[in-house]
Design a protein around this motif. Structure first.
Motif, PDB file in Angstrom:
ATOM      1  N   THR A  56      53.029 -36.889  15.826  1.00  0.00           N
ATOM      2  CA  THR A  56      52.550 -37.504  17.169  1.00  0.00           C
ATOM      3  C   THR A  56      52.970 -37.609  18.711  1.00  0.00           C
ATOM      4  N   TYR A  57      53.398 -38.599  18.542  1.00  0.00           N
ATOM      5  CA  TYR A  57      54.218 -38.601  19.900  1.00  0.00           C
ATOM      6  C   TYR A  57      55.018 -37.695  21.314  1.00  0.00           C
ATOM      7  N   GLY A  58      54.122 -36.630  20.500  1.00  0.00           N
ATOM      8  CA  GLY A  58      55.456 -35.368  21.019  1.00  0.00           C
ATOM      9  C   GLY A  58      54.210 -34.273  21.481  1.00  0.00           C
ATOM     10  N   LEU A  59      54.145 -33.595  20.183  1.00  0.00           N
ATOM     11  CA  LEU A  59      52.916 -32.946  20.858  1.00  0.00           C
ATOM     12  C   LEU A  59      51.738 -33.571  20.935  1.00  0.00           C
ATOM     13  N   GLY A  60      51.223 -34.357  20.122  1.00  0.00           N
ATOM     14  CA  GLY A  60      49.953 -34.620  20.538  1.00  0.00           C
ATOM     15  C   GLY A  60      49.463 -34.869  22.099  1.00  0.00           C
ATOM     16  N   PRO A  61      50.568 -36.147  23.152  1.00  0.00           N
ATOM     17  CA  PRO A  61      50.164 -36.299  24.462  1.00  0.00           C
ATOM     18  C   PRO A  61      51.104 -34.898  25.180  1.00  0.00           C
ATOM     19  N   LEU A  62      51.540 -34.163  25.031  1.00  0.00           N
ATOM     20  CA  LEU A  62      51.974 -33.064  25.573  1.00  0.00           C
ATOM     21  C   LEU A  62      50.954 -31.837  25.452  1.00  0.00           C
ATOM     22  N   LEU A  63      50.195 -32.002  24.440  1.00  0.00           N
ATOM     23  CA  LEU A  63      49.590 -31.272  24.888  1.00  0.00           C
ATOM     24  C   LEU A  63      48.276 -31.805  24.510  1.00  0.00           C
ATOM     25  N   ALA A  64      47.373 -32.609  24.756  1.00  0.00           N
ATOM     26  CA  ALA A  64      46.974 -33.239  25.166  1.00  0.00           C
ATOM     27  C   ALA A  64      45.835 -33.706  23.791  1.00  0.00           C
ATOM     28  N   LEU A  65      46.330 -33.145  22.824  1.00  0.00           N
ATOM     29  CA  LEU A  65      45.433 -32.850  21.383  1.00  0.00           C
ATOM     30  C   LEU A  65      44.919 -34.902  20.854  1.00  0.00           C
ATOM     31  N   SER A  66      42.727 -34.363  20.648  1.00  0.00           N
ATOM     32  CA  SER A  66      42.445 -34.956  19.937  1.00  0.00           C
ATOM     33  C   SER A  66      43.537 -35.940  19.087  1.00  0.00           C
ATOM     34  N   ASP A  67      42.537 -36.893  18.142  1.00  0.00           N
ATOM     35  CA  ASP A  67      43.443 -37.815  17.147  1.00  0.00           C
ATOM     36  C   ASP A  67      42.982 -37.318  15.638  1.00  0.00           C
ATOM     37  N   ALA A  68      41.888 -36.278  16.355  1.00  0.00           N
ATOM     38  CA  ALA A  68      41.550 -35.333  14.854  1.00  0.00           C
ATOM     39  C   ALA A  68      42.770 -34.275  15.292  1.00  0.00           C
ATOM     40  N   ALA A  69      42.837 -33.687  15.948  1.00  0.00           N
ATOM     41  CA  ALA A  69      44.311 -32.527  16.193  1.00  0.00           C
ATOM     42  C   ALA A  69      45.094 -32.967  15.556  1.00  0.00           C
ATOM     43  N   THR A  70      45.951 -34.213  16.200  1.00  0.00           N
ATOM     44  CA  THR A  70      46.876 -34.571  16.196  1.00  0.00           C
ATOM     45  C   THR A  70      46.786 -34.788  14.326  1.00  0.00           C
ATOM     46  N   LEU A  71      46.065 -35.818  13.574  1.00  0.00           N
ATOM     47  CA  LEU A  71      45.958 -35.930  12.021  1.00  0.00           C
ATOM     48  C   LEU A  71      46.120 -34.991  11.559  1.00  0.00           C
ATOM     49  N   LEU A  72      45.264 -34.029  11.932  1.00  0.00           N
ATOM     50  CA  LEU A  72      45.200 -32.616  11.324  1.00  0.00           C
ATOM     51  C   LEU A  72      47.294 -32.090  11.136  1.00  0.00           C
ATOM     52  N   GLY A  73      47.544 -32.456  12.541  1.00  0.00           N
ATOM     53  CA  GLY A  73      49.054 -31.481  12.567  1.00  0.00           C
ATOM     54  C   GLY A  73      49.862 -32.448  11.606  1.00  0.00           C
ATOM     55  N   VAL A  74      49.501 -33.689  11.571  1.00  0.00           N
ATOM     56  CA  VAL A  74      50.297 -34.786  10.913  1.00  0.00           C
ATOM     57  C   VAL A  74      49.613 -33.988   8.593  1.00  0.00           C
ATOM     58  N   LEU A  75      48.640 -33.779   8.994  1.00  0.00           N
ATOM     59  CA  LEU A  75      48.386 -34.160   7.554  1.00  0.00           C
ATOM     60  C   LEU A  75      48.894 -32.346   6.907  1.00  0.00           C
ATOM     61  N   LEU A  76      48.626 -32.114   7.674  1.00  0.00           N
ATOM     62  CA  LEU A  76      49.268 -30.290   7.979  1.00  0.00           C
ATOM     63  C   LEU A  76      50.737 -29.946   6.903  1.00  0.00           C
ATOM     64  N   ALA A  77      51.457 -30.920   7.954  1.00  0.00           N
ATOM     65  CA  ALA A  77      53.455 -31.292   7.974  1.00  0.00           C
ATOM     66  C   ALA A  77      53.203 -31.830   6.300  1.00  0.00           C
TER      67      ALA A  77
END
Length: 92
Positions: A56-77
């Motif tokens: 949420t606080y590292g990859l999301g901003p670093l890769l300019a992920l959308s909120d949906a993509a960030t949430l998907l990453g968290v849910l997959l984890a």
């Protein structure tokens, strides 16, 4: 008054810190007893409690992920963590 975003960041960091401690203790149990169940438990706790913070606080901003993509990453984890915990309880 404390802003909601600051409180959310703080509680997410505290969760990651506590999760790191629990995962480390489970890993120490794995090393001490050579128990694969404890290894999977450590991985599961790390995926559930620790991984969402850097996603949420590292990859999301670093890769300019959308909120949906960030949430998907968290849910997959979280899914990976729950599967690891399930395997630690049932698979060994």
């Amino acid at each position: 008054m404390v802003e909601a975003a600051a409180l959310l960041t703080f509680t997410s960091g505290a969760t990651a810190a506590a999760g790191s401690l629990v995962a480390w203790l489970a890993y120490q149990g794995y090393r001490r007893n050579d128990s694969p169940a404890m290894r999977y438990l450590a991985v599961g706790v790390a995926c559930i409690a620790v991984a969402p913070f850097p996603i949420t606080y590292g990859l999301g901003p670093l890769l300019a992920l959308s909120d949906a993509a960030t949430l998907l990453g968290v849910l997959l984890a979280n899914i990976a963590g729950l599967l690891a915990v399930l395997y630690s309880l049932e698979g060994t």
